[in-house]
Design a protein around this motif. Sequence first.
Motif, short mmCIF file in Angstrom:
data_model
loop_
_atom_site.label_atom_id
_atom_site.label_comp_id
_atom_site.label_asym_id
_atom_site.label_seq_id
_atom_site.Cartn_x
_atom_site.Cartn_y
_atom_site.Cartn_z
N LEU A 233 69.98 10.81 11.63
CA LEU A 233 70.93 10.81 12.49
C LEU A 233 71.62 12.21 12.60
N GLN A 234 71.89 12.69 11.57
CA GLN A 234 72.34 14.07 11.59
C GLN A 234 71.40 15.34 12.32
N GLU A 235 70.00 14.92 11.97
CA GLU A 235 69.17 15.99 12.65
C GLU A 235 69.13 15.60 14.02
N ARG A 236 69.14 14.46 14.45
CA ARG A 236 68.83 13.86 15.69
C ARG A 236 70.03 14.63 16.76
N TYR A 237 71.32 14.43 16.22
CA TYR A 237 72.21 14.65 16.93
C TYR A 237 72.96 16.11 16.71
N LYS A 238 72.42 16.93 15.90
CA LYS A 238 72.95 18.10 15.58
C LYS A 238 72.75 19.31 16.93
N GLY A 239 73.42 20.12 16.85
CA GLY A 239 73.15 20.94 18.08
C GLY A 239 74.72 21.59 18.49
N GLY A 240 75.74 21.02 18.03
CA GLY A 240 77.01 21.59 18.50
C GLY A 240 77.54 20.99 19.67
N GLU A 241 78.48 21.52 20.13
CA GLU A 241 79.38 20.91 21.49
C GLU A 241 78.42 21.43 22.67
N LYS A 242 78.46 20.74 23.85
CA LYS A 242 77.92 21.27 25.04
C LYS A 242 79.11 21.71 25.89
N THR A 243 78.74 22.44 26.82
CA THR A 243 79.67 23.16 27.54
C THR A 243 79.96 21.87 28.84
N VAL A 244 81.10 21.97 29.61
CA VAL A 244 81.26 21.05 30.74
C VAL A 244 79.98 20.87 31.63
N GLU A 245 79.56 21.82 31.86
CA GLU A 245 78.62 21.89 32.92
C GLU A 245 77.23 21.15 32.38
N GLU A 246 76.89 21.37 30.66
CA GLU A 246 75.93 20.80 30.38
C GLU A 246 76.23 19.20 29.99
N SER A 247 77.17 18.91 29.96
CA SER A 247 77.46 17.55 29.97
C SER A 247 77.35 16.86 31.01
N ALA A 248 78.06 17.62 32.24
CA ALA A 248 77.79 16.87 33.53
C ALA A 248 76.46 16.78 33.92
N ARG A 249 75.62 17.79 33.57
CA ARG A 249 74.15 17.73 34.08
C ARG A 249 73.44 16.48 33.16
N LEU A 250 73.93 16.45 32.14
CA LEU A 250 73.18 15.32 31.25
C LEU A 250 73.39 14.03 31.90
N VAL A 251 74.58 13.72 32.28
CA VAL A 251 74.83 12.32 33.06
C VAL A 251 74.54 12.19 34.48
N GLY A 252 73.91 13.51 35.03
CA GLY A 252 73.37 13.46 36.28
C GLY A 252 74.55 13.89 37.47
N LEU A 253 75.44 14.50 37.10
CA LEU A 253 76.53 15.04 37.94
C LEU A 253 76.57 16.77 38.10
N LYS A 254 77.11 17.10 39.28
CA LYS A 254 77.03 18.35 39.48
C LYS A 254 78.49 18.81 39.53
N LEU A 255 78.90 19.83 38.90
CA LEU A 255 80.33 20.48 39.04
C LEU A 255 80.14 21.04 40.32
N PRO A 256 81.43 21.15 40.95
CA PRO A 256 81.69 21.90 42.11
C PRO A 256 81.55 23.48 41.88
N GLU A 257 81.05 24.11 42.81
CA GLU A 257 80.97 25.53 42.77
C GLU A 257 82.32 26.21 42.36
N ARG A 258 82.70 27.39 41.65
CA ARG A 258 83.71 27.89 41.57
C ARG A 258 83.80 29.08 42.57
N LYS A 259 84.81 29.41 43.06
CA LYS A 259 85.18 30.57 43.94
C LYS A 259 86.20 31.28 43.23
N TYR A 260 85.80 32.61 42.97
CA TYR A 260 86.46 33.51 42.30
C TYR A 260 87.18 34.56 43.25
#
Length: 107
Positions: free
Chosen positions: A80-107
């Motif tokens: 299990l440790q080997e399977r789930y290692k890799g550290g924390e994901k960014t918000v964008e990576e997490s959203a992509r993982l569940v099929g969502l897309k974050l709104p574009e940022r306007k600077y």
Amino acid sequence: MAEAARKTLTAANTFKNIIAELKKVDKNFTPQCAQYKYLMEQMRADQVTTRRYSKAENESESVAKLYLSYIQGTRRLNELQERYKGGEKTVEESARLVGLKLPERKY
């Protein structure tokens, strides 16, 4: 006499399961290695000791089952440790993982 045969069969099955678990963990675990030889010595010595002295009812069988449970749990934890290692994901990576897309940022 049937009870003695059942105990021997249960102990043999536990021993086989311990060997199988150790083979899963260590590919170099063979009948030629020191650990295997040690386990065989202990199993043979236990058969004689149990018949002659029998410290407690099924004591050695209980210890063997406890050891089997320990090595199975350790192996599963490592998987299990080997399977789930890799550290924390960014918000964008997490959203992509569940099929969502974050709104574009306007600077």
